[in-house]
Design a protein around this motif. Structure first.
Motif, PDB file in Angstrom:
ATOM      1  N   ILE A 180      43.194  54.900  39.036  1.00 18.48           N
ATOM      2  CA  ILE A 180      42.735  53.857  39.675  1.00 18.48           C
ATOM      3  C   ILE A 180      41.484  53.646  39.479  1.00 18.48           C
ATOM      4  CG2 ILE A 180      42.524  52.081  41.855  1.00 18.48           C
ATOM      5  CD1 ILE A 180      45.875  53.463  40.764  1.00 18.48           C
ATOM      6  N   TRP A 181      42.194  51.791  39.461  1.00 20.36           N
ATOM      7  CA  TRP A 181      39.859  51.214  38.669  1.00 20.36           C
ATOM      8  C   TRP A 181      39.836  49.865  39.427  1.00 20.36           C
ATOM      9  CZ3 TRP A 181      38.828  52.075  32.941  1.00 20.36           C
ATOM     10  CH2 TRP A 181      39.389  53.349  32.804  1.00 20.36           C
ATOM     11  N   TRP A 182      39.116  49.746  39.446  1.00 20.39           N
ATOM     12  CA  TRP A 182      38.628  47.938  40.289  1.00 20.39           C
ATOM     13  C   TRP A 182      38.412  47.713  38.901  1.00 20.39           C
ATOM     14  CZ3 TRP A 182      39.737  45.698  44.102  1.00 20.39           C
ATOM     15  CH2 TRP A 182      38.997  44.836  45.220  1.00 20.39           C
ATOM     16  N   GLY A 183      38.654  45.575  38.869  1.00 19.83           N
ATOM     17  CA  GLY A 183      37.843  44.951  38.372  1.00 19.83           C
ATOM     18  C   GLY A 183      36.591  44.543  38.383  1.00 19.83           C
ATOM     19  N   ALA A 184      36.023  44.810  38.221  1.00 18.49           N
ATOM     20  CA  ALA A 184      34.211  44.312  39.139  1.00 18.49           C
ATOM     21  C   ALA A 184      34.259  42.861  38.087  1.00 18.49           C
ATOM     22  CB  ALA A 184      33.226  45.285  38.541  1.00 18.49           C
ATOM     23  N   GLY A 185      34.129  41.945  38.886  1.00 17.28           N
ATOM     24  CA  GLY A 185      33.684  40.751  38.313  1.00 17.28           C
ATOM     25  C   GLY A 185      32.139  40.295  38.533  1.00 17.28           C
ATOM     26  N   SER A 186      31.177  41.427  38.957  1.00 14.55           N
ATOM     27  CA  SER A 186      29.724  41.523  39.059  1.00 14.55           C
ATOM     28  C   SER A 186      28.781  42.503  38.814  1.00 14.55           C
ATOM     29  CB  SER A 186      29.935  40.738  40.379  1.00 14.55           C
ATOM     30  OG  SER A 186      29.590  41.521  41.823  1.00 14.55           O
ATOM     31  N   PHE A 214      25.244  39.090  27.569  1.00 18.22           N
ATOM     32  CA  PHE A 214      26.138  39.161  28.331  1.00 18.22           C
ATOM     33  C   PHE A 214      26.404  40.593  28.564  1.00 18.22           C
ATOM     34  CE2 PHE A 214      30.744  41.047  28.107  1.00 18.22           C
ATOM     35  CZ  PHE A 214      31.475  40.546  29.776  1.00 18.22           C
ATOM     36  N   HIS A 215      25.699  41.989  26.768  1.00 22.19           N
ATOM     37  CA  HIS A 215      26.237  42.226  26.848  1.00 22.19           C
ATOM     38  C   HIS A 215      25.544  43.503  27.476  1.00 22.19           C
ATOM     39  CE1 HIS A 215      23.267  43.760  24.214  1.00 22.19           C
ATOM     40  NE2 HIS A 215      23.163  41.982  23.398  1.00 22.19           N
ATOM     41  N   VAL A 216      24.397  43.053  27.836  1.00 19.87           N
ATOM     42  CA  VAL A 216      23.208  43.203  28.231  1.00 19.87           C
ATOM     43  C   VAL A 216      23.200  43.578  30.079  1.00 19.87           C
ATOM     44  CG1 VAL A 216      20.381  43.622  29.375  1.00 19.87           C
ATOM     45  CG2 VAL A 216      20.968  43.051  26.506  1.00 19.87           C
ATOM     46  N   LEU A 217      23.459  42.134  30.190  1.00 27.51           N
ATOM     47  CA  LEU A 217      23.625  42.408  31.544  1.00 27.51           C
ATOM     48  C   LEU A 217      25.405  43.268  32.152  1.00 27.51           C
ATOM     49  CD1 LEU A 217      23.801  40.369  34.547  1.00 27.51           C
ATOM     50  CD2 LEU A 217      24.730  38.873  33.451  1.00 27.51           C
ATOM     51  N   GLN A 218      25.806  43.280  31.491  1.00 29.81           N
ATOM     52  CA  GLN A 218      27.233  44.394  31.483  1.00 29.81           C
ATOM     53  C   GLN A 218      26.856  45.648  31.765  1.00 29.81           C
ATOM     54  OE1 GLN A 218      30.430  44.187  28.487  1.00 29.81           O
ATOM     55  NE2 GLN A 218      32.188  43.623  30.977  1.00 29.81           N
ATOM     56  N   ARG A 219      26.193  45.826  30.977  1.00 29.65           N
ATOM     57  CA  ARG A 219      25.299  47.092  31.061  1.00 29.65           C
ATOM     58  C   ARG A 219      25.040  47.905  31.871  1.00 29.65           C
ATOM     59  NH1 ARG A 219      23.385  51.648  27.241  1.00 29.65           N
ATOM     60  NH2 ARG A 219      22.338  53.227  29.069  1.00 29.65           N
ATOM     61  N   GLU A 220      24.017  46.428  32.360  1.00 28.89           N
ATOM     62  CA  GLU A 220      22.875  46.808  33.723  1.00 28.89           C
ATOM     63  C   GLU A 220      24.784  46.750  34.736  1.00 28.89           C
ATOM     64  OE1 GLU A 220      20.467  44.408  36.910  1.00 28.89           O
ATOM     65  OE2 GLU A 220      20.745  44.023  34.852  1.00 28.89           O
TER      66      GLU A 220
END
Length: 349
Positions: A180-186, A214-220
């Motif tokens: 099971i996965w949670w789709g996180a938007g933040s 975007f990719h840096v924010l998502q890596r965080e």
């Protein structure tokens, strides 16, 4: 990146250029695409879920057909909108699907993205939300779903039909929670997924805009998820997926569809669902340049699975060409292991 799969939005309609004219076309072609991807060695076949729109919905029958016609590929969702679901019935369906698919599922669940219907989940019979977007409703239902999957008793038995006590949902599939996965938007919602001990599914947008790429924010976001997972005391090997639009240009047809315009695109900032959000760019270029660009994408390289969003209305033949080109010319340089090497493993915490 250890694995990659395709993510289909399941669009259909009688529009110029579409090879997916009806819902039947979309369903049959998605199964066909999963079969072809399985043979290529692709690791996952995932579908979006939307309601009141000409897109994929009611995913369990589709995923069951995909699982029945494939051998190794993981089948799943990105994501089921929990606002529209009965959590106990969904727990039954997911357990049955998991058993039929020999544990080859990856079920992404979330509040869902904005829908065409205004509070459409209320038409499905689900109200009581204090949030106009229904986020509180989705979270409450997700908690109930996890408890049901874990085997928690949820109802008293009828003493005329069973011994006294409380009853849990059946069937149950061992280890289902691990799929099971949670789709996180933040970043905050990713931390909550970590605390709950479920996998993290992140897409091509975040409902945040900090000025970072975007990719840096998502890596965080990924780092904060993994830290929350550890701090909560979980000891498993959680998985992380990210979505990207990636098109290796290896033919004149690829160039016509995704050439110059895609090469020049950048991250975008805009408003979605009332939030100032960051949208990731499309990658479309020659394979050697794609390898350089994706290696520089911090989130892609931090995740174990990359979901390639595909233009499903161009039909399965073209989309299999895209997947084959990525598997042959790009993925090996990123660390890809085809599905013939076994199920994808997360990173041990």
């Amino acid at each position: 990146m250890k694995a990659f799969g395709f993510l289909s939005f399941g669009h259909y309609g009688p529009v110029p250029g579409s090879r997916v004219r009806t819902a039947g076309d979309m369903l049959r072609q998605t199964v066909e695409l999963a079969e072809g991807a399985d043979e290529i060695g692709v690791n996952g076949a995932y579908v979006r879920v939307h309601h009141f729109a000409r897109q994929a919905a009611s995913p369990i029958p589709l995923l069951t057909a995909m699982a029945a016609r494939t051998k190794r590929i993981e089948v799943g969702t990105g994501v089921i909108d929990m606002r529209y679901e009965n959590p106990l019935y969904l727990a039954e369906e997911l357990a049955a699907l998991d058993l039929l698919a020999d544990q080859r599922i990856a079920i992404g669940i979330s509040r869902g993205s904005p829908e065409t219907a205004l509070r459409g989940y209320e038409a499905f019979g689900y109200g009581g939300s204090d949030d106009p977007r229904g986020a509180d409703l989705a979270r409450e239902k997700f908690d109930t779903l996890l408890r049901a999957i874990d085997g928690e008793a949820v109802v008293d038995s009828d003493p005329q039909m069973a011994p006294p006590g409380r009853l849990a949902i059946e069937p149950r599939s061992p280890g289902l929670r691990d799929r099971i996965w949670w789709g996180a938007g933040s970043r905050d919602s990713a931390e909550q997924a970590g605390r709950q001990g479920v996998n993290l599914m992140s897409s091509t947008l975040l409902t945040e805009a900090t000025g970072q790429p975007f990719h840096v924010l998502q890596r965080e976001q990924i780092d904060r998820y993994r830290e929350a997972y550890r701090e909560a005391g979980h000891t498993g090997s959680p998985r992380v997926s990210v979505s990207r639009s990636v098109f290796p240009i290896v033919s004149a047809e690829d160039e016509a569809y995704f050439g110059l315009r895609s090469r020049e695109n950048m991250d975008q900032v805009g408003i979605i669902d009332g939030f100032r959000s960051t949208f990731g760019k499309t990658y479309a270029d020659a394979p050697d340049r794609l390898i350089e660009q994706l290696k520089a994408d911090e989130a892609v390289m931090s995740a174990d699975t990359l979901m390639l969003t595909i233009p499903n209305q161009l039909g399965p033949e073209y989309n299999l060409h895209v997947l084959q080109a990525f598997a042959e010319h790009v993925a090996p340089a990123l660390g890809w292991k085809p599905n013939t090497e076994g199920p994808v493993q997360g990173d041990a915490m």
